[in-house]
Scaffold this active site. Structure first.
Site, short mmCIF file in Angstrom:
data_model
loop_
_atom_site.label_atom_id
_atom_site.label_comp_id
_atom_site.label_asym_id
_atom_site.label_seq_id
_atom_site.Cartn_x
_atom_site.Cartn_y
_atom_site.Cartn_z
N GLU A 198 0.49 -1.14 0.61
CA GLU A 198 0.01 0.21 -0.67
C GLU A 198 1.14 1.69 0.21
O GLU A 198 1.88 1.80 0.92
CB GLU A 198 -0.77 -0.09 1.17
CG GLU A 198 -1.98 0.91 1.32
CD GLU A 198 -2.60 1.15 2.64
OE1 GLU A 198 -3.89 1.93 2.85
OE2 GLU A 198 -2.66 0.31 3.15
N LYS B 193 -8.88 3.92 -3.57
CA LYS B 193 -9.79 3.56 -2.38
C LYS B 193 -10.82 4.26 -2.10
O LYS B 193 -10.84 6.31 -2.28
CB LYS B 193 -8.21 4.27 -1.03
CG LYS B 193 -9.24 2.56 0.18
CD LYS B 193 -7.74 2.23 1.05
CE LYS B 193 -8.21 2.22 2.55
NZ LYS B 193 -7.38 1.83 3.63
N CYS C 29 -5.57 -2.57 1.58
CA CYS C 29 -5.95 -3.35 3.55
C CYS C 29 -7.26 -2.58 3.24
O CYS C 29 -8.75 -3.79 3.12
CB CYS C 29 -5.44 -1.34 3.93
SG CYS C 29 -4.35 -1.04 5.20
#
Length: 354
Positions: free
Chosen positions: A45, A130, A164
């Site tokens: 990430e 994200k 994540c």
């Protein structure tokens, strides 16, 4: 026969908050993994330029300088750092997944937590932002959109990925399953502090990430590549020299792990946690077939007459502009085409004509 190939999960630290030096380190890692025979290479990430762990350490009123530096070192999705990575993927004929802190072209302080899947031709196959920054990430990144909820057809099979905490979102995961995903890449930070050691009960990210990866692979009958960041001494020193009182938090927060999961949910292949390196595994997509007999949630083991899922894959933009010299009809048609183009092939374009 479905593809068989070698995959690499990169368990490495960035050159902390230095986007160009980190890009060069990524190039070196890609070359090493390619020499080892890896065809699919996955980075953690926001590998470029770093994960902003400081947002967990101090209140935002103390972090203005770090946000400014993060913004300076974040990269454009079509910038020179990404171009360098695309050229390397093309030169080596490998597929690369990499997390970036993405800078907005229209806002000097607008950032996204993004992930790019770069194909062996050097083309960006998936550009995902994200959906929702997690916990203290909201102090750094903006919310993304659904434009990157895609699965790419590659020589290594159908590849998808989430960043994540998105791997906790059943609908985001199902959106990828419904596109025939065969390899799922999940990318993670090097650590995830949630409490001071004296308080107890700090988040066990190793167990949590394994549960999430195993759940997705078991439900989707896919292979999983779990790739987590690594905190090296330079990153630790940067943070503790700023405030020595947080050394205990850093040292007693569990370090994340990188590993692989098969379609039964079992961990296999190499694993790394406490040392920097590259983990490898041999992936045989033919092993995805047999488990589909038991549960196929995008096939016979579901009730599409009862459950309906709609995914809007429009790319969000701050504004749409009309040039004054265009006739009204052309303005309307241009707007419709722009919306349809943003929506991609999922048929979610909307007609704004009244």
């Amino acid at each position: 026969m479905l593809p068989r190939f070698k995959a690499a999960a990169v368990h490495a630290a960035p050159v902390f908050l230095d986007s160009w030096a980190t890009t060069e380190k990524a190039i070196a890692i890609i070359r090493e993994a390619a020499r080892a025979g890896a065809e699919l290479i996955a980075f953690p990430e926001t590998y470029i330029p770093a994960f902003p762990v400081w947002a967990a350490m101090w209140p935002p009123i103390d972090n203005h300088d770090l946000f400014v530096r993060m913004a300076e070192q974040s990269v454009l999705a079509d910038g020179p750092e990404v171009a360098r990575l695309c050229a390397e993927a093309r030169a080596l004929g490998v597929t690369v997944s990499i997390g970036i802190s993405e800078r907005s072209a229209v806002s000097v302080g607008g950032l996204w937590n993004s992930n790019l899947l770069i194909g062996e031709t050097g083309e960006i196959l998936i550009h995902h932002r994200k959906l929702v920054p997690t916990f203290y990430e909201k102090l750094v990144w903006s919310s993304g959109d659904g434009a990157g909820l895609k699965v790419a057809e590659t020589r290594q099979g159908r590849i998808g990925g989430l960043i994540c905490g998105e791997n906790t979102n059943p609908l985001a995961r199902f959106a990828l399953m419904a596109q025939g995903e065969q390899v799922h890449i999940s990318s993670w930070p090097p650590m995830w502090p949630t409490r001071r050691p004296a308080g107890g009960g700090n988040f066990d990210n190793v167990a949590a990430n394994r549960i999430r990866a195993s759940a997705h692979c078991f439900e989707a009958k896919v292979f999983g590549i779990v790739t987590a960041g690594y905190m090296d001494q330079a990153m630790r020193a940067f943070l503790t020299e700023r405030d020595r009182t947080i050394a205990d938090v850093i040292d007693q927060t569990p370090r994340a792990a990188s590993f692989f999961v098969d379609p039964t949910g079992s961990v296999f292949g190499d694993g790394l946690q406490d040392e920097e390196g590259i983990a490898y595994a041999e992936i045989d997509l033919n092993r995805c077939v047999e488990p589909k007999q038991f549960h196929d949630v995008v096939g016979y083991y579901n009730r599409f007459d009862i459950f309906g899922v709609t995914v809007d894959r429009s790319r969000l933009t701050p504004a749409r502009f009309r040039d004054a010299d265009l006739p009204i009809a052309q303005v309307q048609d241009a707007a419709i085409l722009a919306v349809d183009a943003d929506a991609g092939s999922n048929g979610q374009g909307r007609d704004y004509r009244s």
